[in-house]
Scaffold this motif. Structure first.
Motif, PDB file in Angstrom:
ATOM      1  N   UNK A   1       0.775  -1.233   0.000  1.00 48.66           N
ATOM      2  CA  UNK A   1       0.000   0.000   0.000  1.00 48.66           C
ATOM      3  C   UNK A   1       0.803   1.277   0.000  1.00 48.66           C
ATOM      4  N   UNK A   2       2.054   1.220  -0.447  1.00 47.20           N
ATOM      5  CA  UNK A   2       2.874   2.425  -0.592  1.00 47.20           C
ATOM      6  C   UNK A   2       2.624   2.956  -1.999  1.00 47.20           C
ATOM      7  N   UNK A   3       1.429   3.534  -2.182  1.00 48.96           N
ATOM      8  CA  UNK A   3       0.865   3.696  -3.515  1.00 48.96           C
ATOM      9  C   UNK A   3       0.325   5.095  -3.772  1.00 48.96           C
ATOM     10  N   UNK A   4       0.237   5.413  -5.053  1.00 47.59           N
ATOM     11  CA  UNK A   4      -0.475   6.561  -5.612  1.00 47.59           C
ATOM     12  C   UNK A   4      -1.465   6.017  -6.644  1.00 47.59           C
ATOM     13  N   UNK A   5      -2.502   6.791  -6.913  1.00 48.43           N
ATOM     14  CA  UNK A   5      -3.262   6.528  -8.123  1.00 48.43           C
ATOM     15  C   UNK A   5      -2.479   7.069  -9.314  1.00 48.43           C
ATOM     16  N   UNK A   6      -2.573   6.416 -10.472  1.00 46.09           N
ATOM     17  CA  UNK A   6      -1.818   6.895 -11.642  1.00 46.09           C
ATOM     18  C   UNK A   6      -2.313   8.256 -12.097  1.00 46.09           C
ATOM     19  N   UNK A   7      -1.442   8.976 -12.784  1.00 47.34           N
ATOM     20  CA  UNK A   7      -1.815  10.291 -13.292  1.00 47.34           C
ATOM     21  C   UNK A   7      -2.637  10.115 -14.555  1.00 47.34           C
ATOM     22  N   UNK A   8      -3.917  10.450 -14.458  1.00 52.05           N
ATOM     23  CA  UNK A   8      -4.849  10.310 -15.572  1.00 52.05           C
ATOM     24  C   UNK A   8      -5.576  11.630 -15.778  1.00 52.05           C
ATOM     25  N   UNK A   9      -6.086  11.886 -16.975  1.00 47.80           N
ATOM     26  CA  UNK A   9      -6.840  13.137 -17.198  1.00 47.80           C
ATOM     27  C   UNK A   9      -8.013  13.275 -16.231  1.00 47.80           C
ATOM     28  N   UNK A  10      -8.708  12.181 -15.972  1.00 43.84           N
ATOM     29  CA  UNK A  10      -9.812  12.160 -15.016  1.00 43.84           C
ATOM     30  C   UNK A  10      -9.720  10.858 -14.232  1.00 43.84           C
ATOM     31  N   UNK A  11      -9.704  10.956 -12.908  1.00 42.46           N
ATOM     32  CA  UNK A  11      -9.669   9.752 -12.094  1.00 42.46           C
ATOM     33  C   UNK A  11     -11.045   9.069 -12.133  1.00 42.46           C
ATOM     34  N   UNK A  12     -11.080   7.772 -12.449  1.00 37.09           N
ATOM     35  CA  UNK A  12     -12.375   7.075 -12.478  1.00 37.09           C
ATOM     36  C   UNK A  12     -12.949   6.967 -11.066  1.00 37.09           C
ATOM     37  N   UNK A  13     -14.267   6.897 -10.921  1.00 41.53           N
ATOM     38  CA  UNK A  13     -14.875   6.807  -9.589  1.00 41.53           C
ATOM     39  C   UNK A  13     -14.476   5.545  -8.840  1.00 41.53           C
ATOM     40  N   UNK A  14     -14.187   4.476  -9.576  1.00 40.92           N
ATOM     41  CA  UNK A  14     -13.720   3.235  -8.963  1.00 40.92           C
ATOM     42  C   UNK A  14     -12.336   2.934  -9.529  1.00 40.92           C
TER      43      UNK A  14
ATOM     44  N   UNK B   1      -8.949   1.284 -10.725  1.00 37.50           N
ATOM     45  CA  UNK B   1      -8.651  -0.079 -11.164  1.00 37.50           C
ATOM     46  C   UNK B   1      -7.152  -0.341 -11.251  1.00 37.50           C
ATOM     47  N   UNK B   2      -6.329   0.678 -10.937  1.00 40.01           N
ATOM     48  CA  UNK B   2      -4.882   0.485 -10.988  1.00 40.01           C
ATOM     49  C   UNK B   2      -4.214   1.472 -10.050  1.00 40.01           C
ATOM     50  N   UNK B   3      -2.966   1.186  -9.701  1.00 44.28           N
ATOM     51  CA  UNK B   3      -2.190   2.061  -8.832  1.00 44.28           C
ATOM     52  C   UNK B   3      -0.715   1.918  -9.194  1.00 44.28           C
ATOM     53  N   UNK B   4       0.072   2.905  -8.812  1.00 43.88           N
ATOM     54  CA  UNK B   4       1.517   2.872  -8.995  1.00 43.88           C
ATOM     55  C   UNK B   4       2.172   3.090  -7.636  1.00 43.88           C
ATOM     56  N   UNK B   5       3.413   2.609  -7.495  1.00 47.05           N
ATOM     57  CA  UNK B   5       4.077   2.851  -6.219  1.00 47.05           C
ATOM     58  C   UNK B   5       4.444   4.322  -6.082  1.00 47.05           C
ATOM     59  N   UNK B   6       4.467   4.800  -4.858  1.00 39.99           N
ATOM     60  CA  UNK B   6       4.868   6.171  -4.598  1.00 39.99           C
ATOM     61  C   UNK B   6       6.352   6.342  -4.905  1.00 39.99           C
ATOM     62  N   UNK B   7       6.805   7.550  -5.209  1.00 40.26           N
ATOM     63  CA  UNK B   7       8.240   7.776  -5.407  1.00 40.26           C
ATOM     64  C   UNK B   7       8.988   7.482  -4.115  1.00 40.26           C
ATOM     65  N   UNK B   8      10.137   6.808  -4.222  1.00 33.93           N
ATOM     66  CA  UNK B   8      10.817   6.351  -3.014  1.00 33.93           C
ATOM     67  C   UNK B   8      12.328   6.328  -3.190  1.00 33.93           C
ATOM     68  N   UNK B   9      13.003   6.229  -2.048  1.00 36.43           N
ATOM     69  CA  UNK B   9      14.455   6.139  -1.994  1.00 36.43           C
ATOM     70  C   UNK B   9      14.859   4.714  -1.624  1.00 36.43           C
ATOM     71  N   UNK B  10      15.933   4.210  -2.217  1.00 31.37           N
ATOM     72  CA  UNK B  10      16.374   2.852  -1.921  1.00 31.37           C
ATOM     73  C   UNK B  10      17.122   2.750  -0.592  1.00 31.37           C
ATOM     74  N   UNK B  11      17.788   3.816  -0.188  1.00 30.49           N
ATOM     75  CA  UNK B  11      18.514   3.837   1.083  1.00 30.49           C
ATOM     76  C   UNK B  11      17.862   4.839   2.021  1.00 30.49           C
TER      77      UNK B  11
END
Length: 526
Positions: free
Chosen positions: A37-50, A52-62
């Motif tokens: 759950x270290x997630x964002x919704x993807x960048x879309x022109x309009x977010x759908x009401x439900x 259906x996909x997600x991307x990981x949040x920007x993160x650091x390896x160390x």
């Protein structure tokens, strides 16, 4: 040149990963983020009401190295700041003078003025204020002076929509997982279990909301999250929602200002109720948690301000109330640095183990020099026109400064070389809305491996591109305060932390605005 007296070599961080190690660590990190759950919704022109996909949040390896001494200091400071800002929010005369539309920032800053005027109208109606809740975050950078120990300096204090607490907890768990899985390939002796501080921000922030809900006195009431339409950072909010339900049996309802226009109403006792199509009867609201309302774009019409003022009139506990939101203004931060101002809020300080003067000294040491562009005093003729002292000082020192308006959310500040031209175009009547602050100087040479989710492809996949670059990391400490009790006491607690890391070439630091990645801490000794 030796920059500090610390024994830890920041310029050698992080350890170098081989190409194979980098690939493996990236795979472990991104799959862990997606699974936890270290997630964002993807960048879309309009977010759908439900979704259906997600991307990981920007993160650091160390994780980022933070001196143990300064991390402990930041945690201690949060208890002080919790009480200080509670007291500021209760000081109507102070806020009227500093932020009001008659003599303060609200005269020249339209957004601040509208909020203040609405609050003033509510006061004039004789509405009795309920308790107030603050979920706070105080942000810091490490400050390096030549041949001196590192210092902790405050960037700003956030009183509204203090975000990324829950995702930061997940990021701390991610780095613990990477250590447990790979041992970070035994590349550094500081990367060991005891140097990863615990982070339980989710439970801590939920505890604050639950305390307000309990104080309201109706167990069956809901907590309202006021959110922005199309919010991509929804998972940071959902983790809080889940914690409230699972740990405290408190239900949450999410509404935008637009939705509240048709759902919200007050009964004759100022009880806030929402009429929802999914409920057979209106639901009562105990606590209002604003994850929207901090920027003018959240109020595109007068009706949006009207809804905010309706919520303020209610008996529900606002987090934050309008005065607490105003207390978080940059102008308040600057005025507190003026001689004698902080003392007015600390004269009866009785925090265990700390005297009033110790409290004042500790807080002042965490501040950089700052002043208002409307600062008066000596003037001189420059390019044929009179210059206020505040503007003159900003012109003289522009290469070491940042100018800040009364705005939250990132991307609003003016830095260094951009300052002279900005001052050329700043109207004299607008100066009161801006402060100048000396830039903090973080340790140089520290690097990081940063990973952002790539652009969505036609197939819906994302591409990951780890980048090693010189970075600056900002430490945030979370706390909450419940206040407004008749006896004047403040219930408060320090509850967790975050780290946001950005490329050193970037001036701004917001994760949601795309400048930073989420990070965590490895404690180092000096």
């Amino acid at each position: 040149m030796k920059m500090t007296s610390t024994s830890f070599d920041f310029a050698s961080w992080p350890p170098e990963l081989s190409e194979t190690q980098l690939e493996e660590t990236t795979r472990y990190a991104t799959t862990y983020a997606l699974a936890h759950g270290l997630l964002y919704l993807p960048q879309l022109p309009i977010q759908p009401p439900i979704p259906s996909s997600a991307i990981h949040a920007p993160l650091s390896l160390f994780p980022t190295p933070i001196p143990r001494r300064l991390f402990s200091l930041a945690q201690q400071l949060q208890n002080f700041y919790n009480i200080l800002y509670a007291r500021i929010a209760l000081d109507v005369e102070f806020l009227d003078k500093v932020m009001g539309a008659e003599e303060g920032v609200g005269r020249v800053d339209e957004f601040t003025g509208k909020l203040w005027r609405g609050w003033k109208e509510i006061r004039d109606e004789g509405v009795q204020r309920p308790l107030q809740l603050g979920l706070f975050r105080s942000d810091y950078l490490l400050h390096a002076r030549e041949n001196e120990p590192l210092e902790l300096k405050q960037v700003e204090f956030n009183t509204i929509s203090s975000s990324f607490g829950t995702l930061s907890e997940q990021t701390a768990k991610l780095h613990r997982y990477l250590h447990a899985t790979t041992g970070y390939y035994d590349l550094s002796p500081v990367l060991k279990e005891e140097n990863f501080p615990p982070n339980q921000t989710t439970a801590g922030l939920a505890e604050g909301l639950a305390a307000a809900h309990k104080a309201y006195g109706n167990k069956s009431a809901y907590i309202l999250f006021v959110v922005q339409a199309g919010e991509r950072n929804v998972f940071d909010q959902r983790w809080l929602e889940y914690a409230l339900l699972e740990r405290h049996s408190i239900h949450v309802v999410r509404q935008t200002f637009d939705e509240l226009m048709t759902s919200a109403s007050l009964d004759s006792n100022r009880v806030l109720k929402l009429t929802l199509p999914t409920k057979s009867a209106p639901i009562e609201i105990s606590t209002i948690y604003f994850r929207a309302g901090y920027t003018p774009t959240d109020y595109p019409g007068t009706e949006h301000y009207s809804i905010r003022f309706l919520l303020e009139r209610s008996k529900a506990i606002n987090c934050p109330s309008i005065p607490l939101q105003l207390a978080g203004g940059k102008k308040v931060q600057e005025v507190l640095t003026q001689p004698g101002v902080l003392e007015t809020f600390t004269k009866d300080w009785n925090y265990p183990g700390t005297t009033s003067q110790e409290f004042i000294d500790i807080l002042r040491l965490s501040w950089m020099p700052m002043w208002g562009l409307d600062q008066t005093g000596e003037r001189k003729i420059l390019s044929g026109s009179e210059q206020h002292l505040g503007v003159q000082k900003a012109r003289d020192r522009f290469s070491t400064l940042v100018l800040k308006p009364q705005r939250e959310g990132g991307g609003n500040n003016v830095y260094k070389e951009a300052i002279p031209e900005f001052l050329d175009n700043l109207l004299p009547e607008e100066r009161q809305a801006w402060i100048a602050m000396e830039l903090i100087s973080p340790p140089q040479g520290i690097q990081g491996y940063l990973i952002r989710s790539g652009s969505s492809s036609a197939s819906g996949d994302t591409q990951h591109a780890p980048v090693k670059t010189e970075v600056i990391s900002e430490l945030g400490i979370f706390g909450w305060a419940l206040f407004g009790f008749e006896d004047g006491h403040v219930d408060e607690k320090e509850v967790g932390w975050l780290v946001r890391t950005k490329g050193r070439e970037s001036n701004e630091g917001g994760v949601a605005t795309g400048f930073s990645v989420l990070d965590s801490i490895v404690l180092v000794d000096e």
